[in-house]
Design a protein around this motif. Structure first.
Motif, PDB file in Angstrom:
ATOM      1  N   TRP A   1       0.838  -1.207   0.000  1.00 33.26           N
ATOM      2  CA  TRP A   1       0.000   0.000   0.000  1.00 33.26           C
ATOM      3  C   TRP A   1       0.870   1.253   0.000  1.00 33.26           C
ATOM      4  CZ3 TRP A   1      -0.520   3.845   3.830  1.00 33.26           C
ATOM      5  CH2 TRP A   1      -1.579   4.744   3.637  1.00 33.26           C
ATOM      6  N   LEU A   2       1.944   1.239   0.782  1.00 34.40           N
ATOM      7  CA  LEU A   2       2.808   2.416   0.907  1.00 34.40           C
ATOM      8  C   LEU A   2       3.544   2.741  -0.396  1.00 34.40           C
ATOM      9  CD1 LEU A   2       4.385   1.742   4.422  1.00 34.40           C
ATOM     10  CD2 LEU A   2       2.734   3.537   3.831  1.00 34.40           C
ATOM     11  N   VAL A   3       3.871   1.714  -1.175  1.00 36.67           N
ATOM     12  CA  VAL A   3       4.696   1.944  -2.360  1.00 36.67           C
ATOM     13  C   VAL A   3       3.961   2.739  -3.434  1.00 36.67           C
ATOM     14  CG1 VAL A   3       4.100  -0.115  -3.723  1.00 36.67           C
ATOM     15  CG2 VAL A   3       6.445   0.792  -3.782  1.00 36.67           C
ATOM     16  N   THR A   4       2.631   2.787  -3.351  1.00 37.64           N
ATOM     17  CA  THR A   4       1.867   3.603  -4.306  1.00 37.64           C
ATOM     18  C   THR A   4       1.734   5.050  -3.838  1.00 37.64           C
ATOM     19  OG1 THR A   4      -0.258   3.040  -3.273  1.00 37.64           O
ATOM     20  CG2 THR A   4       0.534   1.586  -5.032  1.00 37.64           C
ATOM     21  N   ARG A   5       2.212   5.339  -2.624  1.00 43.70           N
ATOM     22  CA  ARG A   5       2.057   6.675  -2.052  1.00 43.70           C
ATOM     23  C   ARG A   5       3.390   7.326  -1.682  1.00 43.70           C
ATOM     24  NH1 ARG A   5      -2.035   3.475  -1.419  1.00 43.70           N
ATOM     25  NH2 ARG A   5      -4.166   4.273  -1.332  1.00 43.70           N
ATOM     26  N   ILE A   6       4.411   6.509  -1.526  1.00 49.53           N
ATOM     27  CA  ILE A   6       5.742   7.010  -1.188  1.00 49.53           C
ATOM     28  C   ILE A   6       6.706   6.534  -2.273  1.00 49.53           C
ATOM     29  CG2 ILE A   6       7.599   6.978   0.522  1.00 49.53           C
ATOM     30  CD1 ILE A   6       5.516   6.324   2.637  1.00 49.53           C
ATOM     31  N   ALA A   7       7.604   7.398  -2.684  1.00 46.81           N
ATOM     32  CA  ALA A   7       8.580   7.027  -3.706  1.00 46.81           C
ATOM     33  C   ALA A   7       9.310   5.757  -3.283  1.00 46.81           C
ATOM     34  CB  ALA A   7       9.577   8.164  -3.918  1.00 46.81           C
ATOM     35  N   PRO A   8       9.408   4.761  -4.180  1.00 44.87           N
ATOM     36  CA  PRO A   8      10.034   3.488  -3.812  1.00 44.87           C
ATOM     37  C   PRO A   8      11.424   3.633  -3.214  1.00 44.87           C
ATOM     38  CG  PRO A   8       8.924   3.262  -5.915  1.00 44.87           C
ATOM     39  CD  PRO A   8       8.858   4.721  -5.541  1.00 44.87           C
ATOM     40  N   ARG A   9      12.217   4.563  -3.738  1.00 45.42           N
ATOM     41  CA  ARG A   9      13.576   4.682  -3.203  1.00 45.42           C
ATOM     42  C   ARG A   9      13.555   5.210  -1.762  1.00 45.42           C
ATOM     43  NH1 ARG A   9      17.068   9.609  -5.837  1.00 45.42           N
ATOM     44  NH2 ARG A   9      15.881  11.372  -5.011  1.00 45.42           N
ATOM     45  N   THR A  10      12.591   6.068  -1.453  1.00 43.07           N
ATOM     46  CA  THR A  10      12.458   6.565  -0.087  1.00 43.07           C
ATOM     47  C   THR A  10      12.034   5.447   0.854  1.00 43.07           C
ATOM     48  OG1 THR A  10      11.828   8.751  -0.917  1.00 43.07           O
ATOM     49  CG2 THR A  10      11.287   8.249   1.371  1.00 43.07           C
ATOM     50  N   LEU A  11      11.093   4.635   0.392  1.00 45.87           N
ATOM     51  CA  LEU A  11      10.617   3.519   1.211  1.00 45.87           C
ATOM     52  C   LEU A  11      11.719   2.484   1.416  1.00 45.87           C
ATOM     53  CD1 LEU A  11       7.986   2.726   2.610  1.00 45.87           C
ATOM     54  CD2 LEU A  11       7.366   1.431   0.567  1.00 45.87           C
ATOM     55  N   ALA A  12      12.457   2.171   0.344  1.00 41.63           N
ATOM     56  CA  ALA A  12      13.556   1.204   0.448  1.00 41.63           C
ATOM     57  C   ALA A  12      14.642   1.718   1.387  1.00 41.63           C
ATOM     58  CB  ALA A  12      14.138   0.918  -0.938  1.00 41.63           C
ATOM     59  N   ALA A  13      14.979   3.003   1.270  1.00 44.03           N
ATOM     60  CA  ALA A  13      15.990   3.593   2.150  1.00 44.03           C
ATOM     61  C   ALA A  13      15.533   3.576   3.604  1.00 44.03           C
ATOM     62  CB  ALA A  13      16.310   5.016   1.711  1.00 44.03           C
ATOM     63  N   SER A  14      14.229   3.803   3.829  1.00 45.96           N
ATOM     64  CA  SER A  14      13.696   3.741   5.189  1.00 45.96           C
ATOM     65  C   SER A  14      13.867   2.341   5.773  1.00 45.96           C
ATOM     66  CB  SER A  14      12.218   4.130   5.195  1.00 45.96           C
ATOM     67  OG  SER A  14      12.031   5.447   4.707  1.00 45.96           O
ATOM     68  N   GLY A  15      13.632   1.332   4.933  1.00 42.34           N
ATOM     69  CA  GLY A  15      13.846  -0.044   5.377  1.00 42.34           C
ATOM     70  C   GLY A  15      15.291  -0.294   5.763  1.00 42.34           C
ATOM     71  N   MET A  16      16.223   0.240   4.975  1.00 40.36           N
ATOM     72  CA  MET A  16      17.640   0.060   5.273  1.00 40.36           C
ATOM     73  C   MET A  16      18.043   0.807   6.550  1.00 40.36           C
ATOM     74  SD  MET A  16      18.943  -2.040   3.129  1.00 40.36           S
ATOM     75  CE  MET A  16      20.717  -1.815   3.214  1.00 40.36           C
ATOM     76  N   VAL A  17      17.414   1.954   6.814  1.00 43.61           N
ATOM     77  CA  VAL A  17      17.682   2.677   8.065  1.00 43.61           C
ATOM     78  C   VAL A  17      17.289   1.805   9.259  1.00 43.61           C
ATOM     79  CG1 VAL A  17      16.981   4.627   9.499  1.00 43.61           C
ATOM     80  CG2 VAL A  17      17.516   4.994   7.085  1.00 43.61           C
ATOM     81  N   LEU A  18      16.110   1.181   9.160  1.00 36.85           N
ATOM     82  CA  LEU A  18      15.665   0.310  10.247  1.00 36.85           C
ATOM     83  C   LEU A  18      16.577  -0.908  10.378  1.00 36.85           C
ATOM     84  CD1 LEU A  18      11.784   0.411   9.779  1.00 36.85           C
ATOM     85  CD2 LEU A  18      13.168   1.645  11.446  1.00 36.85           C
ATOM     86  N   ASN A  19      17.002  -1.463   9.249  1.00 39.99           N
ATOM     87  CA  ASN A  19      17.946  -2.587   9.287  1.00 39.99           C
ATOM     88  C   ASN A  19      19.217  -2.202  10.022  1.00 39.99           C
ATOM     89  OD1 ASN A  19      16.371  -4.417   7.880  1.00 39.99           O
ATOM     90  ND2 ASN A  19      17.244  -3.894   5.889  1.00 39.99           N
ATOM     91  N   THR A  20      19.749  -1.026   9.665  1.00 40.33           N
ATOM     92  CA  THR A  20      21.000  -0.572  10.274  1.00 40.33           C
ATOM     93  C   THR A  20      20.845  -0.375  11.771  1.00 40.33           C
ATOM     94  OG1 THR A  20      21.561   0.563   8.194  1.00 40.33           O
ATOM     95  CG2 THR A  20      22.795   1.198  10.173  1.00 40.33           C
ATOM     96  N   ALA A  21      19.761   0.288  12.171  1.00 41.46           N
ATOM     97  CA  ALA A  21      19.520   0.511  13.592  1.00 41.46           C
ATOM     98  C   ALA A  21      19.352  -0.812  14.337  1.00 41.46           C
ATOM     99  CB  ALA A  21      18.274   1.377  13.776  1.00 41.46           C
ATOM    100  N   GLY A  22      18.650  -1.752  13.709  1.00 42.57           N
ATOM    101  CA  GLY A  22      18.420  -3.039  14.362  1.00 42.57           C
ATOM    102  C   GLY A  22      19.681  -3.862  14.515  1.00 42.57           C
ATOM    103  N   VAL A  23      20.472  -3.955  13.435  1.00 40.80           N
ATOM    104  CA  VAL A  23      21.688  -4.778  13.481  1.00 40.80           C
ATOM    105  C   VAL A  23      22.700  -4.182  14.457  1.00 40.80           C
ATOM    106  CG1 VAL A  23      23.638  -5.661  12.145  1.00 40.80           C
ATOM    107  CG2 VAL A  23      21.346  -5.658  11.151  1.00 40.80           C
ATOM    108  N   LEU A  24      22.924  -2.877  14.377  1.00 41.07           N
ATOM    109  CA  LEU A  24      23.855  -2.238  15.306  1.00 41.07           C
ATOM    110  C   LEU A  24      23.337  -2.310  16.745  1.00 41.07           C
ATOM    111  CD1 LEU A  24      24.981   0.921  13.278  1.00 41.07           C
ATOM    112  CD2 LEU A  24      26.272  -1.182  13.707  1.00 41.07           C
ATOM    113  N   GLY A  25      22.025  -2.218  16.905  1.00 37.13           N
ATOM    114  CA  GLY A  25      21.443  -2.325  18.244  1.00 37.13           C
ATOM    115  C   GLY A  25      21.686  -3.692  18.849  1.00 37.13           C
TER     116      GLY A  25
END
Length: 499
Positions: A327-351
């Motif tokens: 649902w989000l990918v039709t409302r948010i630019a895919p690259r922004t959504l993908a980058a947001s996912g990577m931000v969460l990945n980074t925070a989670g792995v480092l955490g």
């Protein structure tokens, strides 16, 4: 009645049934791969496996699967996709039975390698069969869900492995995998008609490219995991050989009329960035379950079942985020959504790396694992969508096959990085204790070193994820159309324009 698609295959009147059948096979393959992370200590103890043998029980399957994905992709074009897919399922099923009856580490390594051969045929042809089965306007959606199923298979693997090991021992994992594989085989035989995937190519098979690609992956793993007592120069020698093989592989593939690896895909900057981001995501997140499993079993003496349950927040986050991402990918630019996912990945792995200690907080660790799962779920759909929007329609199957290959390379590298860092500074007995989940075998200094190594492995993976954020922000500027903007398309449109 089925119609012929522009890809030359017969469109199935119920393509989602084919998707369901092949998804079971994909889940079996990835449960066999990731489920071993929690069963590994028990297995290592009972088979009295050396650290090197334990490493190759884990990595042998992954090396073979990754190396053969592209090989079987080309062979499928020559001999037919459905026959090779079903053959892969049968080999995988028989190899799973051999894993169950293994009585030695050496036998299990061979059985795992054979299992990897079957897994490669399943993973490769799963994607190809979907490409042949789905009409053009549904293909991107199917491939996106296919990527999500693969991710879920990887994530639920530790849960299945932990529960099965707790119930009947490490062989329980392979009993579970055998059952899933049998269901996949029967359902695929019933659902996938002979008309699907029958197109055969007259192009020659690139045997040289296959041998070079397999050699390259093997040498890379050997460079990262030389084994205890190896000479200091050995990893560097493997690395030098790897560089030479990589250069030769590129030269050979560029000169081939029908290469194993389609290097022209990387000429497009957008495609290269999406594929690189997928590689970094898999490398950064896959072995986090292994880090958690080694820590809680070797430091706390936790059972495999509890170790498997501890990574369930990753699965929960992935399911929730993947459901929302469509649902989000039709409302948010895919690259922004993908980058947001990577931000969460980074925070989670480092955490996870930062809270991992002899008295670390498991609830806090669970929160970071949930962030990782959410990041994976948010990344999958938009990255696949960007790939499908960037690649010409007639090359989507090839591009998705390359994405699948690089994802498996990432899984392999992630595991190899962790098993390379874990034994640093540990003696042979401490390494045996680390892989065998034996807290009593550590002295205080070695225990602290072991935990430090696990934390270092997490930091390395987190750093790779941080690089992925930059890569995602460099994606092409695509915006998915909203449902209101999308004109209705006949379900089985097969015009030249849709190709």
């Amino acid at each position: 009645m089925s119609e012929v698609s522009t890809r030359g295959a017969m469109l199935h009147p119920h393509p989602w049934r084919v998707f369901a059948a092949t998804s079971i096979g994909v889940i079996a393959v990835f449960v066999a791969m990731s489920g071993l992370t929690v069963a590994l200590p028990t297995l290592s103890r009972e088979l009295d496996a050396t650290p090197t043998q334990t490493t190759w029980i884990l990595l042998g399957y992954m090396v073979v699967t990754t190396a053969l994905i592209l090989v079987f992709g080309r062979l499928a074009d020559i001999v037919g996709r459905r026959p090779l897919y079903l053959s892969g399922l049968i080999v995988f099923t028989l190899a799973s039975a051999l894993c169950i009856v293994s009585q030695s580490a050496e036998f299990l390594i061979v059985a795992r390698i054979l299992q990897g051969v079957g897994a490669a045929a399943v993973v490769t042809n799963n994607t190809a069969l979907l490409t042949d089965t789905f009409p053009p306007h549904l293909l991107s959606q199917a491939l996106g869900w296919n990527a999500t199923v693969a991710a879920l298979g990887q994530i639920i693997g530790p849960v299945v492995g932990g529960a099965a090991t707790a119930l009947i021992g490490w062989r329980g994992l392979f009993v579970a995998v055998l059952g899933i594989a049998l269901i996949a085989t029967v359902s695929s035989l019933l659902v996938i008609p002979r008309s699907v995937g029958r197109i055969r190519s007259r192009e020659p098979f690139d045997l040289g490219g296959a041998l070079l690609a397999t050699t390259l992956l093997t040498v890379v793993v050997l460079a990262l995991t030389p084994g205890p007592g190896s000479a200091a120069w050995l990893p560097w020698s493997y690395a030098a050989v790897g560089v030479i093989v990589a250069v030769v592989l590129v030269v050979v593939q560029r000169r081939r009329a029908h290469p194993l690896i389609d290097l022209t895909l990387f000429a497009d900057r957008g495609i290269s960035l999406v594929l690189l981001a997928g590689l970094l995501t898999a490398t950064a997140t896959y072995a986090v379950a292994l880090i958690i499993s080694l820590y809680v079993q070797a430091v706390d003496g936790t059972s495999p079942f509890v170790a498997g349950l501890l990574v369930t927040p990753v699965a929960a986050g992935t399911v929730i985020a993947a459901s929302a991402a469509g649902w989000l990918v039709t409302r948010i630019a895919p690259r922004t959504l993908a980058a947001s996912g990577m931000v969460l990945n980074t925070a989670g792995v480092l955490g996870v790396a930062l809270v991992l200690s002899a008295d670390g907080s498991l609830p806090v660790t669970a929160l970071f694992l949930f962030l990782i799962g959410t990041g994976i779920g948010l990344f999958m759909t938009p990255s696949t969508s960007v790939l499908m929007l960037t690649v010409p329609a007639q090359r989507r199957g090839i591009a998705n096959g390359m994405r699948s290959t690089l994802q498996n390379v990432g899984n392999l590298l992630s595991t190899a990085i962790v098993v390379a860092i874990v034994p640093i500074g540990l003696g042979a007995a401490a390494q045996q204790a680390a892989y065998g989940g034996s807290p009593a075998a550590f002295d205080a200094a070695e225990l602290n070193r072991f935990v430090d190594n696990l934390q270092l492995a997490g930091v390395v993976l987190g750093a790779l994820s941080a690089v992925g954020i930059v890569v995602c922000l460099s994606f092409p500027r695509h915006q998915m159309p909203t449902p209101q903007e999308t004109a209705p398309v006949p379900e089985y449109a097969t015009t030249k324009e849709s190709a």
